[in-house]
Design a protein around this motif. Structure first.
Motif, PDB file in Angstrom:
ATOM      1  N   TRP A   1       7.531 -24.527  76.890  1.00  0.00           N
ATOM      2  CA  TRP A   1       7.794 -25.963  76.765  1.00  0.00           C
ATOM      3  C   TRP A   1       7.717 -26.514  78.181  1.00  0.00           C
ATOM      4  CZ3 TRP A   1      12.360 -27.994  73.294  1.00  0.00           C
ATOM      5  CH2 TRP A   1      12.110 -29.329  72.925  1.00  0.00           C
TER       6      TRP A   1
ATOM      7  N   VAL B   1       6.363 -21.590  69.840  1.00  0.00           N
ATOM      8  CA  VAL B   1       6.316 -22.127  71.191  1.00  0.00           C
ATOM      9  C   VAL B   1       6.571 -21.021  72.206  1.00  0.00           C
ATOM     10  CG1 VAL B   1       7.348 -23.739  72.822  1.00  0.00           C
ATOM     11  CG2 VAL B   1       7.030 -24.414  70.436  1.00  0.00           C
TER      12      VAL B   1
ATOM     13  N   ILE C   1       3.383 -28.447  75.138  1.00  0.00           N
ATOM     14  CA  ILE C   1       3.815 -27.082  74.850  1.00  0.00           C
ATOM     15  C   ILE C   1       2.613 -26.141  74.849  1.00  0.00           C
ATOM     16  CG2 ILE C   1       5.903 -27.600  73.506  1.00  0.00           C
ATOM     17  CD1 ILE C   1       4.181 -27.580  70.984  1.00  0.00           C
TER      18      ILE C   1
END
Length: 369
Positions: A332, A329, A292
């Protein structure tokens, strides 16, 4: 280890645990003339086995003192017959899985700390040890059997981790074996206890605790009984919560001792053909990218976070990057090879993976977005 995860109250090891430690590893007595000598570390930070071999020669060598690498709470045994072996006059340095080890005979030998420490409501212990799974052996003891120093015992083919007060204590278990193992166990509050064996975790509640000062006993019960027939290579005590650092500490230890198997194959090796694949574990032996890309809230800096030696998310790197702030995040990464990454550039819509107060977001003990 202690450079990445500082704050230990006691630390014994046959490797150098901190770049700032300028002391020695062990004091060794050779049996031929009962002379003692301090043995330090070589240029790689490993036990100086060359110096140990030169000192002991054809004589057996026994550990009189195992030096504390964070203070002066050394573990020692002054009675010669009760000192554990580190060198054999015939076969040389005692080794386990290619690394030096201290061997305890299961009948007379143990070490104990010269000073006490005071247990806290949040503390943890991590050790590299082996033992005979069919025996009733005390791996870690303290002044009061099964009390607040979180002792550990091999009993009825189980590793039992104790914590409590008097007869009111909690016991949680892993299936025992005689192999070299990483034990990581502790409590984050006054009401919960956890134990990890080579990263596998079990938990229990604690009924009561106290803060009676305790000595540390390695390889024996507090009253010099239930001796361990096995080895020690490392023991570290923290007097604060380390659950958020557990996987990072375990990875550091495993990188050195190679106790459990590194990542070799994943889901996509066995079941290929995925069009997209997002995971917080490594899914393919051919995938060499990161897991990530994380943005930290404090300054909006971004960093890619990859995998550890076992193929799990590198939570140590994540914690270092996000320490004291939330982490979100941004990307991803797709592990399928299709480069179909999942991305969110609007900061307010990015999901959280690290909390400034509680650390890595987890579900059932595993990192989670």
């Amino acid at each position: 280890l202690l450079d990445d995860y500082p704050g230990a109250a006691v630390a014994y090891s046959l490797r150098l645990l901190s770049g700032s430690y300028g002391g020695l590893a062990v004091e060794v007595r050779r049996s031929s003339d009962d002379t003692t000598q301090d043995i330090g570390f070589d240029s790689n930070g490993d036990l100086d086995t060359a110096a140990l071999t030169t000192f002991c020669g054809s004589s057996d060598g026994f550990v009189r003192t195992w030096y504390d690498q964070v203070g002066s709470n050394n573990a020692e045994r002054t009675t010669s017959s009760q000192q554990p072996k580190i060198y054999d006059g015939t076969s040389g340095v005692v080794m386990l899985n290619g690394k030096p080890a201290i061997s305890f005979n299961g009948s007379t030998q143990s070490l104990f700390s010269t000073s006490t420490y005071t247990p806290t409501s949040s503390m943890a212990q991590v050790l590299v040890a082996s033992g005979v799974a069919s025996s009733i052996d005390q791996v870690i003891g303290d002044n009061n059997d099964r009390k607040n120093g979180m002792p550990m015992r091999i009993q009825s083919n189980l590793f039992n981790y104790f914590n409590g007060q008097g007869g009111d204590f909690s016991v949680i278990t892993h299936t025992a074996n005689s192999s070299q193992n990483v034990h990581f166990y502790g409590r984050d509050t006054s009401s919960s206890l956890y134990a990890r064996l080579n990263t596998s975790e079990v938990t229990a509640s604690i009924s009561s605790i106290s803060t009676t000062p305790l000595n540390i006993y390695l390889a024996a019960r507090h009253n010099a009984s239930l001796f361990l027939d096995g080895t020690f290579q490392e023991y570290v005590l923290y007097l604060n919560s380390q659950s958020s650092n557990a996987s990072g500490i375990e990875d550091n230890i495993n990188d050195h001792y190679d106790i459990y198997t590194p990542f070799t194959t994943g889901l996509l090796d066995d079941y290929g053909g995925a069009a997209a694949a997002y995971s917080l574990r490594r899914l393919s032996s051919t995938y060499t990218g990161s897991a990530i890309r994380v943005r930290r809230a404090s300054n909006n800096a971004e960093q890619d976070i990859g995998f550890d030696i076992e193929g799990n998310l590198d939570t140590a790197a994540l914690a270092t990057f996000c320490a004291g702030t939330d982490g979100f995040v941004k990307t991803w990464y797709d592990q399928s090879g299709s480069a179909n990454d999942a991305t969110q550039t609007t900061t307010g819509n990015q999901p959280k993976i690290y909390d400034s107060s509680t650390g890595v977001v987890t579900e059932n003990g595993k990192p989670s977005v």
